[in-house]
Structure formats: C-alpha cells, structure tokens
Design a protein around this motif. Structure first.
Motif, PDB file in Angstrom:
ATOM      1  N   LEU A  63     -13.073  11.468   9.923  1.00 42.21           N
ATOM      2  CA  LEU A  63     -12.942  10.596   8.755  1.00 42.21           C
ATOM      3  C   LEU A  63     -14.127  10.816   7.817  1.00 42.21           C
ATOM      4  O   LEU A  63     -15.180  10.222   7.957  1.00 42.21           O
ATOM      5  CB  LEU A  63     -12.877   9.129   9.210  1.00 42.21           C
ATOM      6  N   THR A  64     -13.924  11.731   6.862  1.00 41.19           N
ATOM      7  CA  THR A  64     -14.972  12.075   5.897  1.00 41.19           C
ATOM      8  C   THR A  64     -14.386  11.993   4.497  1.00 41.19           C
ATOM      9  O   THR A  64     -13.169  11.926   4.313  1.00 41.19           O
ATOM     10  CB  THR A  64     -15.473  13.515   6.133  1.00 41.19           C
ATOM     11  N   GLU A  65     -15.259  12.048   3.522  1.00 43.41           N
ATOM     12  CA  GLU A  65     -14.792  12.053   2.133  1.00 43.41           C
ATOM     13  C   GLU A  65     -13.957  13.305   1.862  1.00 43.41           C
ATOM     14  O   GLU A  65     -12.952  13.253   1.156  1.00 43.41           O
ATOM     15  CB  GLU A  65     -15.980  11.978   1.185  1.00 43.41           C
ATOM     16  N   GLU A  66     -14.350  14.412   2.450  1.00 38.34           N
ATOM     17  CA  GLU A  66     -13.598  15.666   2.297  1.00 38.34           C
ATOM     18  C   GLU A  66     -12.173  15.512   2.840  1.00 38.34           C
ATOM     19  O   GLU A  66     -11.211  15.941   2.214  1.00 38.34           O
ATOM     20  CB  GLU A  66     -14.337  16.770   3.060  1.00 38.34           C
ATOM     21  N   TRP A  67     -12.039  14.870   3.996  1.00 39.75           N
ATOM     22  CA  TRP A  67     -10.727  14.623   4.599  1.00 39.75           C
ATOM     23  C   TRP A  67      -9.873  13.772   3.656  1.00 39.75           C
ATOM     24  O   TRP A  67      -8.705  14.075   3.411  1.00 39.75           O
ATOM     25  CB  TRP A  67     -10.919  13.919   5.955  1.00 39.75           C
ATOM     26  N   LEU A  68     -10.472  12.706   3.101  1.00 42.43           N
ATOM     27  CA  LEU A  68      -9.741  11.806   2.216  1.00 42.43           C
ATOM     28  C   LEU A  68      -9.321  12.527   0.939  1.00 42.43           C
ATOM     29  O   LEU A  68      -8.186  12.389   0.481  1.00 42.43           O
ATOM     30  CB  LEU A  68     -10.586  10.569   1.889  1.00 42.43           C
ATOM     31  N   ARG A  69     -10.212  13.309   0.365  1.00 43.67           N
ATOM     32  CA  ARG A  69      -9.879  14.062  -0.859  1.00 43.67           C
ATOM     33  C   ARG A  69      -8.723  15.022  -0.609  1.00 43.67           C
ATOM     34  O   ARG A  69      -7.842  15.160  -1.450  1.00 43.67           O
ATOM     35  CB  ARG A  69     -11.097  14.819  -1.380  1.00 43.67           C
ATOM     36  N   GLU A  70      -8.735  15.643   0.547  1.00 43.98           N
ATOM     37  CA  GLU A  70      -7.657  16.562   0.901  1.00 43.98           C
ATOM     38  C   GLU A  70      -6.324  15.806   1.010  1.00 43.98           C
ATOM     39  O   GLU A  70      -5.301  16.242   0.483  1.00 43.98           O
ATOM     40  CB  GLU A  70      -7.983  17.216   2.241  1.00 43.98           C
ATOM     41  N   LYS A  71      -6.345  14.638   1.645  1.00 45.00           N
ATOM     42  CA  LYS A  71      -5.136  13.819   1.781  1.00 45.00           C
ATOM     43  C   LYS A  71      -4.642  13.363   0.413  1.00 45.00           C
ATOM     44  O   LYS A  71      -3.445  13.379   0.141  1.00 45.00           O
ATOM     45  CB  LYS A  71      -5.406  12.589   2.663  1.00 45.00           C
ATOM     46  N   LEU A  72      -5.564  12.917  -0.446  1.00 40.41           N
ATOM     47  CA  LEU A  72      -5.180  12.422  -1.770  1.00 40.41           C
ATOM     48  C   LEU A  72      -4.635  13.547  -2.645  1.00 40.41           C
ATOM     49  O   LEU A  72      -3.861  13.307  -3.569  1.00 40.41           O
ATOM     50  CB  LEU A  72      -6.368  11.741  -2.450  1.00 40.41           C
ATOM     51  N   GLY A  73      -5.029  14.789  -2.358  1.00 41.60           N
ATOM     52  CA  GLY A  73      -4.541  15.936  -3.121  1.00 41.60           C
ATOM     53  C   GLY A  73      -3.028  16.075  -3.073  1.00 41.60           C
ATOM     54  O   GLY A  73      -2.417  16.624  -3.987  1.00 41.60           O
ATOM     55  N   PHE A  74      -2.397  15.540  -2.033  1.00 40.04           N
ATOM     56  CA  PHE A  74      -0.936  15.646  -1.890  1.00 40.04           C
ATOM     57  C   PHE A  74      -0.196  14.735  -2.860  1.00 40.04           C
ATOM     58  O   PHE A  74       0.997  14.859  -3.048  1.00 40.04           O
ATOM     59  CB  PHE A  74      -0.512  15.302  -0.454  1.00 40.04           C
ATOM     60  N   PHE A  75      -0.903  13.796  -3.500  1.00 37.99           N
ATOM     61  CA  PHE A  75      -0.243  12.828  -4.386  1.00 37.99           C
ATOM     62  C   PHE A  75      -0.197  13.306  -5.841  1.00 37.99           C
ATOM     63  O   PHE A  75       0.134  12.560  -6.722  1.00 37.99           O
ATOM     64  CB  PHE A  75      -0.955  11.467  -4.294  1.00 37.99           C
ATOM     65  N   HIS A  76      -0.566  14.561  -6.083  1.00 35.12           N
ATOM     66  CA  HIS A  76      -0.614  15.029  -7.470  1.00 35.12           C
ATOM     67  C   HIS A  76       0.414  16.104  -7.721  1.00 35.12           C
ATOM     68  O   HIS A  76       0.754  16.869  -6.901  1.00 35.12           O
ATOM     69  CB  HIS A  76      -2.022  15.549  -7.807  1.00 35.12           C
TER      70      HIS A  76
ATOM     71  N   LEU B  50       0.846  -1.197   0.000  1.00 33.70           N
ATOM     72  CA  LEU B  50       0.000   0.000   0.000  1.00 33.70           C
ATOM     73  C   LEU B  50       0.879   1.245   0.000  1.00 33.70           C
ATOM     74  O   LEU B  50       1.848   1.318   0.743  1.00 33.70           O
ATOM     75  CB  LEU B  50      -0.909  -0.007   1.224  1.00 33.70           C
ATOM     76  N   THR B  51       0.543   2.217  -0.840  1.00 34.10           N
ATOM     77  CA  THR B  51       1.369   3.430  -0.930  1.00 34.10           C
ATOM     78  C   THR B  51       0.664   4.658  -0.370  1.00 34.10           C
ATOM     79  O   THR B  51       1.314   5.613   0.021  1.00 34.10           O
ATOM     80  CB  THR B  51       1.762   3.719  -2.392  1.00 34.10           C
ATOM     81  N   LYS B  52      -0.648   4.635  -0.355  1.00 34.62           N
ATOM     82  CA  LYS B  52      -1.389   5.792   0.166  1.00 34.62           C
ATOM     83  C   LYS B  52      -1.857   5.445   1.577  1.00 34.62           C
ATOM     84  O   LYS B  52      -2.889   4.824   1.770  1.00 34.62           O
ATOM     85  CB  LYS B  52      -2.548   6.143  -0.765  1.00 34.62           C
ATOM     86  N   VAL B  53      -1.048   5.844   2.544  1.00 34.00           N
ATOM     87  CA  VAL B  53      -1.250   5.455   3.935  1.00 34.00           C
ATOM     88  C   VAL B  53      -1.582   6.694   4.744  1.00 34.00           C
ATOM     89  O   VAL B  53      -0.816   7.660   4.760  1.00 34.00           O
ATOM     90  CB  VAL B  53       0.022   4.779   4.488  1.00 34.00           C
ATOM     91  N   PHE B  54      -2.728   6.661   5.393  1.00 32.98           N
ATOM     92  CA  PHE B  54      -3.182   7.819   6.168  1.00 32.98           C
ATOM     93  C   PHE B  54      -3.517   7.385   7.585  1.00 32.98           C
ATOM     94  O   PHE B  54      -4.111   6.336   7.799  1.00 32.98           O
ATOM     95  CB  PHE B  54      -4.427   8.440   5.524  1.00 32.98           C
ATOM     96  N   GLU B  55      -3.132   8.214   8.526  1.00 34.31           N
ATOM     97  CA  GLU B  55      -3.453   7.947   9.922  1.00 34.31           C
ATOM     98  C   GLU B  55      -4.392   9.036  10.401  1.00 34.31           C
ATOM     99  O   GLU B  55      -4.236  10.195  10.037  1.00 34.31           O
ATOM    100  CB  GLU B  55      -2.161   7.954  10.744  1.00 34.31           C
ATOM    101  N   ILE B  56      -5.371   8.635  11.173  1.00 37.01           N
ATOM    102  CA  ILE B  56      -6.326   9.612  11.683  1.00 37.01           C
ATOM    103  C   ILE B  56      -6.500   9.384  13.180  1.00 37.01           C
ATOM    104  O   ILE B  56      -6.572   8.245  13.632  1.00 37.01           O
ATOM    105  CB  ILE B  56      -7.667   9.538  10.909  1.00 37.01           C
ATOM    106  N   ARG B  57      -6.484  10.463  13.932  1.00 36.04           N
ATOM    107  CA  ARG B  57      -6.611  10.364  15.393  1.00 36.04           C
ATOM    108  C   ARG B  57      -8.064  10.214  15.825  1.00 36.04           C
ATOM    109  O   ARG B  57      -8.398   9.379  16.635  1.00 36.04           O
ATOM    110  CB  ARG B  57      -6.029  11.617  16.051  1.00 36.04           C
ATOM    111  N   ASN B  58      -8.910  11.033  15.240  1.00 38.39           N
ATOM    112  CA  ASN B  58     -10.307  11.074  15.651  1.00 38.39           C
ATOM    113  C   ASN B  58     -11.171  10.588  14.488  1.00 38.39           C
ATOM    114  O   ASN B  58     -11.235  11.243  13.454  1.00 38.39           O
ATOM    115  CB  ASN B  58     -10.666  12.525  16.033  1.00 38.39           C
ATOM    116  N   THR B  59     -11.833   9.459  14.661  1.00 38.32           N
ATOM    117  CA  THR B  59     -12.608   8.895  13.551  1.00 38.32           C
ATOM    118  C   THR B  59     -13.775   9.786  13.145  1.00 38.32           C
ATOM    119  O   THR B  59     -14.316   9.629  12.053  1.00 38.32           O
ATOM    120  CB  THR B  59     -13.131   7.479  13.886  1.00 38.32           C
TER     121      THR B  59
END
Length: 133
Positions: free
Chosen positions: A120-133, A108-117
């Motif tokens: 954990l929203t789609e907005e949070w994930l989209r923001e994290k994935l934005g760093f891979f571009h 796995l290459t896209k590894v995210f850690e979250i403190r408070n579940t």
C-alpha cells in the motif's frame, strides 16, 4: 455453517463520509473505520488530516490529491479494503461481508482491495487510479 454477517453503517459515520466527500481542503486525508462486533455496525475508528498510506487498517476512505499527466488535479475519494490480518475467521468474514454495504452506503466508486498492506504505497494507488482515465 455460519451465515455471513453484514453490518450496517452507523448513521453518524454516513454523515461524516458525506461531509468528507465535499471537503474543501486540498491535502490528502483519511477516515479509518472498524467494525463494532457487539453492535454489528461499521463505526468511525480514526480521522487523519495528514495520512500516509502505510496503514494496517482494514477500511480506509482516502481523499487523495491526484496530479494527472496533463497537469490537471483531482481529488478522488478512494475506498481501500485490506483483509484484517491475524484475527479470527468470523471477524474476517464480518469485514468481508460488510464491505459492499459500506461501499453502497457511502456511494464510493473507486474501490480497491489489497492483500498485503506492505504494498500500500502512493505508487500503488496512482497505478490503480490510472485505470479510471
């Protein structure tokens, strides 16, 4: 002091994750994993063909339909780790200690850690994935 327990990943789970990576479906889906304390193995907990990100789970591999700003669509495989809440410290250590082994085994290459579940929203994930571009 207690040594850090690193659990292996169950063989059938490794195979399931490999197939999940190359799935043809275009919907969001998830594989939820847990640690079998007695066997000291990371094992399959649940599979979801329809999955919303509001989960209290610790190990999630999430196939996400990601719409890029330029119109392209990709399906990144995301590993989301949240420290288990309300469990014994040794169990938390077992999850933390096994996270890297699971990431390496499942490649796995896209590894995210979250403190408070709750975050954990789609907005949070989209923001994290934005760093891979």
């Amino acid at each position: 002091s207690e040594s850090l327990v690193v659990c292996d990943v169950a063989e059938d789970l490794v195979e399931k994750l490999r197939k999940f990576r190359f799935r043809k479906e275009t919907n969001n889906a998830a594989i939820i994993m847990k640690i079998d304390k007695d066997k000291q193995l990371v094992v399959l907990d649940e599979e979801h063909e329809v999955f919303s990100l509001t989960s209290e789970k610790t190990f999630i591999v999430y196939s996400y339909k990601y719409q890029h700003d330029d119109g392209r669509v990709s399906y990144p495989l995301c590993f989301i780790f949240s420290s288990p809440v309300g469990c014994k410290p040794e169990q938390q250590m077992m999850y933390a200690g096994s996270k890297n082994k699971l990431v390496q085994t499942a490649e796995l290459t896209k590894v995210f850690e979250i403190r408070n579940t709750e975050d954990l929203t789609e907005e949070w994930l989209r923001e994290k994935l934005g760093f891979f571009h």
